[in-house]
Write an enzyme that holds these catalytic residues in place. Structure first.
Site, PDB file in Angstrom:
ATOM      1  N   HIS A  92      48.298  27.749  53.697  1.00  0.00           N
ATOM      2  CA  HIS A  92      47.839  26.409  54.092  1.00  0.00           C
ATOM      3  C   HIS A  92      48.354  25.321  53.153  1.00  0.00           C
ATOM      4  O   HIS A  92      48.053  24.156  53.348  1.00  0.00           O
ATOM      5  CB  HIS A  92      46.310  26.379  54.238  1.00  0.00           C
ATOM      6  N   TYR A  95      52.044  31.218  42.268  1.00  0.00           N
ATOM      7  CA  TYR A  95      51.331  32.498  42.239  1.00  0.00           C
ATOM      8  C   TYR A  95      52.156  33.682  41.731  1.00  0.00           C
ATOM      9  O   TYR A  95      51.595  34.687  41.291  1.00  0.00           O
ATOM     10  CB  TYR A  95      50.774  32.815  43.633  1.00  0.00           C
ATOM     11  N   LYS A 153      39.311  42.278  48.084  1.00  0.00           N
ATOM     12  CA  LYS A 153      38.324  43.134  47.428  1.00  0.00           C
ATOM     13  C   LYS A 153      37.048  42.342  47.178  1.00  0.00           C
ATOM     14  O   LYS A 153      36.937  41.635  46.177  1.00  0.00           O
ATOM     15  CB  LYS A 153      38.910  43.680  46.123  1.00  0.00           C
ATOM     16  N   SER A 196      46.594  47.984  41.692  1.00  0.00           N
ATOM     17  CA  SER A 196      47.867  47.338  42.007  1.00  0.00           C
ATOM     18  C   SER A 196      47.820  45.864  41.628  1.00  0.00           C
ATOM     19  O   SER A 196      47.093  45.097  42.257  1.00  0.00           O
ATOM     20  CB  SER A 196      48.113  47.460  43.507  1.00  0.00           C
ATOM     21  N   LYS A 201      34.605  47.332  41.433  1.00  0.00           N
ATOM     22  CA  LYS A 201      35.284  47.491  40.129  1.00  0.00           C
ATOM     23  C   LYS A 201      35.489  46.124  39.458  1.00  0.00           C
ATOM     24  O   LYS A 201      35.608  46.041  38.232  1.00  0.00           O
ATOM     25  CB  LYS A 201      36.594  48.261  40.279  1.00  0.00           C
ATOM     26  N   GLU A 220      37.312  37.462  42.087  1.00  0.00           N
ATOM     27  CA  GLU A 220      36.402  37.984  43.116  1.00  0.00           C
ATOM     28  C   GLU A 220      35.080  38.496  42.543  1.00  0.00           C
ATOM     29  O   GLU A 220      34.047  38.470  43.206  1.00  0.00           O
ATOM     30  CB  GLU A 220      37.077  39.119  43.899  1.00  0.00           C
TER      31      GLU A 220
HETATM   32  N1  LIG Z   1      46.630  39.625  42.875  1.00  0.00           N
HETATM   33  C1  LIG Z   1      46.583  40.939  42.913  1.00  0.00           C
HETATM   34  O1  LIG Z   1      47.284  41.601  42.135  1.00  0.00           O
HETATM   35  C2  LIG Z   1      45.702  41.646  43.897  1.00  0.00           C
HETATM   36  C3  LIG Z   1      45.860  43.024  44.075  1.00  0.00           C
HETATM   37  C4  LIG Z   1      45.046  43.691  44.977  1.00  0.00           C
HETATM   38  C5  LIG Z   1      44.108  42.991  45.717  1.00  0.00           C
HETATM   39  N2  LIG Z   1      43.974  41.663  45.531  1.00  0.00           N
HETATM   40  C6  LIG Z   1      42.975  40.975  46.358  1.00  0.00           C
HETATM   41  O2  LIG Z   1      43.648  40.151  47.304  1.00  0.00           O
HETATM   42  C7  LIG Z   1      42.815  39.041  47.658  1.00  0.00           C
HETATM   43  C8  LIG Z   1      43.643  37.766  47.505  1.00  0.00           C
HETATM   44  O3  LIG Z   1      43.914  37.647  46.135  1.00  0.00           O
HETATM   45  P1  LIG Z   1      45.174  36.920  45.502  1.00  0.00           P
HETATM   46  O4  LIG Z   1      45.445  37.602  44.219  1.00  0.00           O
HETATM   47  O5  LIG Z   1      46.296  36.794  46.450  1.00  0.00           O
HETATM   48  O6  LIG Z   1      44.510  35.497  45.215  1.00  0.00           O
HETATM   49  P2  LIG Z   1      45.219  34.170  44.722  1.00  0.00           P
HETATM   50  O7  LIG Z   1      44.187  33.356  44.080  1.00  0.00           O
HETATM   51  O8  LIG Z   1      46.450  34.527  43.967  1.00  0.00           O
HETATM   52  O9  LIG Z   1      45.688  33.488  46.080  1.00  0.00           O
HETATM   53  C9  LIG Z   1      44.769  33.199  47.099  1.00  0.00           C
HETATM   54  C10 LIG Z   1      45.543  32.534  48.223  1.00  0.00           C
HETATM   55  O10 LIG Z   1      44.646  32.319  49.309  1.00  0.00           O
HETATM   56  C11 LIG Z   1      44.802  30.974  49.737  1.00  0.00           C
HETATM   57  N3  LIG Z   1      43.587  30.517  50.392  1.00  0.00           N
HETATM   58  C12 LIG Z   1      42.374  30.308  49.835  1.00  0.00           C
HETATM   59  N4  LIG Z   1      41.515  29.836  50.763  1.00  0.00           N
HETATM   60  C13 LIG Z   1      42.211  29.771  51.925  1.00  0.00           C
HETATM   61  C14 LIG Z   1      41.890  29.367  53.242  1.00  0.00           C
HETATM   62  N5  LIG Z   1      40.664  28.962  53.560  1.00  0.00           N
HETATM   63  N6  LIG Z   1      42.854  29.417  54.177  1.00  0.00           N
HETATM   64  C15 LIG Z   1      44.097  29.846  53.869  1.00  0.00           C
HETATM   65  N7  LIG Z   1      44.471  30.248  52.647  1.00  0.00           N
HETATM   66  C16 LIG Z   1      43.527  30.211  51.690  1.00  0.00           C
HETATM   67  C17 LIG Z   1      45.151  30.199  48.482  1.00  0.00           C
HETATM   68  O11 LIG Z   1      45.763  28.966  48.799  1.00  0.00           O
HETATM   69  C18 LIG Z   1      46.112  31.169  47.828  1.00  0.00           C
HETATM   70  O12 LIG Z   1      47.393  31.039  48.381  1.00  0.00           O
HETATM   71  C19 LIG Z   1      41.602  39.098  46.719  1.00  0.00           C
HETATM   72  O13 LIG Z   1      40.520  39.659  47.400  1.00  0.00           O
HETATM   73  C20 LIG Z   1      42.059  40.041  45.604  1.00  0.00           C
HETATM   74  O14 LIG Z   1      40.968  40.765  45.032  1.00  0.00           O
HETATM   75  C21 LIG Z   1      44.750  40.965  44.648  1.00  0.00           C
HETATM   76  O1  LIG Z   2      43.522  40.483  38.978  1.00  0.00           O
HETATM   77  P1  LIG Z   2      42.247  41.071  39.546  1.00  0.00           P
HETATM   78  O2  LIG Z   2      41.209  41.280  38.505  1.00  0.00           O
HETATM   79  O3  LIG Z   2      41.779  40.294  40.727  1.00  0.00           O
HETATM   80  O4  LIG Z   2      42.624  42.552  40.088  1.00  0.00           O
HETATM   81  C1  LIG Z   2      43.670  42.691  40.989  1.00  0.00           C
HETATM   82  C2  LIG Z   2      43.654  44.047  41.656  1.00  0.00           C
HETATM   83  O5  LIG Z   2      42.462  44.212  42.376  1.00  0.00           O
HETATM   84  C3  LIG Z   2      43.894  45.214  40.737  1.00  0.00           C
HETATM   85  O6  LIG Z   2      43.985  46.396  41.475  1.00  0.00           O
END
Ligand SMILES: NC(=O)c1ccc[n+]([C@@H]2O[C@H](COP(=O)([O-])OP(=O)(O)OC[C@H]3O[C@@H](n4cnc5c(N)ncnc54)[C@H](O)[C@@H]3O)[C@@H](O)[C@H]2O)c1
Ligand SMILES: O=P(O)(O)OC[C@H](O)CO
Length: 346
Positions: free
Chosen positions: A32, A49, A106, A139, A193, A283
């Site tokens: 967005h 990011y 998550k 990851s 976690k 989260e």
């Molecule tokens: N970063 C990692 O390494 C990783 C790994 C595994 C799982 N996750 C999980 O993935 C999910 C996303 O995490 P992330 O690391 O990408 O977060 P982030 O903070 O890096 O990015 C979040 C993204 O979502 C967008 N966003 C937020 N609200 C929005 C909306 N209403 N509409 C559209 N886009 C929106 C933001 O603009 C941003 O681009 C989380 O639940 C996280 O726990 C992250």
């Molecule tokens: O950077 P965190 O703490 O949101 O963790 C990212 C992933 O969930 C790790 O597996």
């Protein structure tokens, strides 16, 4: 090779799009924020990011959800838990065919206490939802996008769908995907976690050592397994990638936003300041609220979650929270889980 839409142009959506593009798929990433999408299309980089990672040419950014999902059967949902409902409602409006939704987030929703797969089933009309699959495990985006060896788990009520997602993502060089039919265990392990990682960051921030962190991780896993088992998870899942595996990486990696946020809290910074500073989703904060509510509802002992809840929401100091955990009434290490498993057998 498939046309696949990734919804969410943050760290994880971008890294997973990178894996899919490496595997030869046509990846459409939707976000967005215009400047992020322009950066992906014009500079092949997501500067905010995932700085320093050159994104493949086959990955195109979109700000129109309708265009991003045109002709797509599989959608990767990669936005923070807080944004899931809003994005699903928009998706529901523009979807024209049944979609397989792979969620990679998550969290648990506070108050409704729903897992994300349950929120998807609630928000999507059955005619527009083929299957729900969860991809979870230890990851970090920073390592995946540098092609460093990573293992995750694909889970669904429909194992054929889980296996299809396993095939889409599996990469023999650096991304190995397992399957597990235990949807509840996979989602609960991945969400909870983050609570323990926040707590591990706090003890590190307070200056405590490895003994404290090992204690938190082990006793943290015990409380995750207790709640998960009461909710219907297979306790063995918590000894797998989405349980202990993800707990290890999140409690010990400098990449973890949850650990880093905890570390700042342990050093005495206020929650609001910490979250403003992070600029990415942490989260564990909302999940602590949800897990606290679940523990109350199902009468499950979750002392670490309860202590963290007090630090985050009741202004209890981090030091006082650790002291309260150390001075709890003595107990048997396996007592509660043994009781829960005994009850499930009977
Ligand atoms: N970063 C990692 O390494 C990783 C790994 C595994 C799982 N996750 C999980 O993935 C999910 C996303 O995490 P992330 O690391 O990408 O977060 P982030 O903070 O890096 O990015 C979040 C993204 O979502 C967008 N966003 C937020 N609200 C929005 C909306 N209403 N509409 C559209 N886009 C929106 C933001 O603009 C941003 O681009 C989380 O639940 C996280 O726990 C992250
Ligand atoms: O950077 P965190 O703490 O949101 O963790 C990212 C992933 O969930 C790790 O597996």
């Amino acid at each position: 090779m498939e046309k696949i839409a990734v919804l969410g142009a943050g760290s994880w959506g971008t890294a997973l799009g990178f894996v899919l593009a490496d595997n030869g798929h046509d990846v459409r990433i939707w976000g967005h924020r215009q400047e992020i999408i322009d950066g992906i299309n014009e500079m092949h980089e997501n500067k905010k990011y995932l700085p320093g990672v050159e994104l493949p040419m086959t990955m195109r950014g979109y700000t129109s959800l309708e265009e991003a999902i045109l002709g797509v059967e599989t959608v990767i949902l990669a936005v923070p838990t807080k944004a899931i409902r809003e994005v699903l409602q928009s998706l529901e409006e523009v979807a024209t065919n049944p979609l397989t939704i792979v969620h990679v987030s998550k969290g648990i929703e506070p108050d409704t206490l729903l897992r994300i797969s349950e929120m998807i089933e609630q928000e999507m009309e059955p005619a527009k939802l083929q299957d729900v699959v969860i991809l979870s495990g230890p990851s970090h985006a920073e390592e995946v996008s540098r092609r460093q060896p990573t293992t995750v788990t694909s889970s669904s009520k429909n194992m054929k769908a889980a296996e299809k997602v396993q095939d889409l993502f599996n990469n023999h060089q650096y991304f190995r995907v397992y399957t597990n039919p235990d949807v509840i265990g996979v989602e609960i392990g991945g969400a909870l976690k983050n609570i323990i990682a926040l707590a591990a960051g706090i003890t590190d921030g307070l200056g405590y050592g490895d003994n404290a962190k090992a204690a938190l991780m082990t006793r943290g896993l015990a409380e995750i397994a207790r709640l998960g088992s009461v909710l219907g998870a297979n306790p063995l899942t918590f000894s797998g990638l989405t349980g202990i595996g993800d707990l290890i990486v999140t409690c010990t990696s400098v990449h973890s936003r949850n650990w880093r946020a905890g570390n700042m809290l342990g050093k005495g910074h206020k929650l609001e300041e910490v979250l403003d500073n992070m600029g990415m989703v942490v989260e564990g904060v909302r999940t602590t609220k949800a897990a606290y509510q679940l523990a109350e509802k199902y009468d499950v002992k979750m002392p670490i979650t309860q202590a963290l809840y007090d630090v985050l929401f009741n202004d209890v100091s981090a030091k006082a929270a650790v002291d309260s955990l150390m001075s709890r009434t003595k107990t048997h290490e396996m007592e509660d889980l043994a009781n829960i498993l005994g009850e499930r057998k009977n």
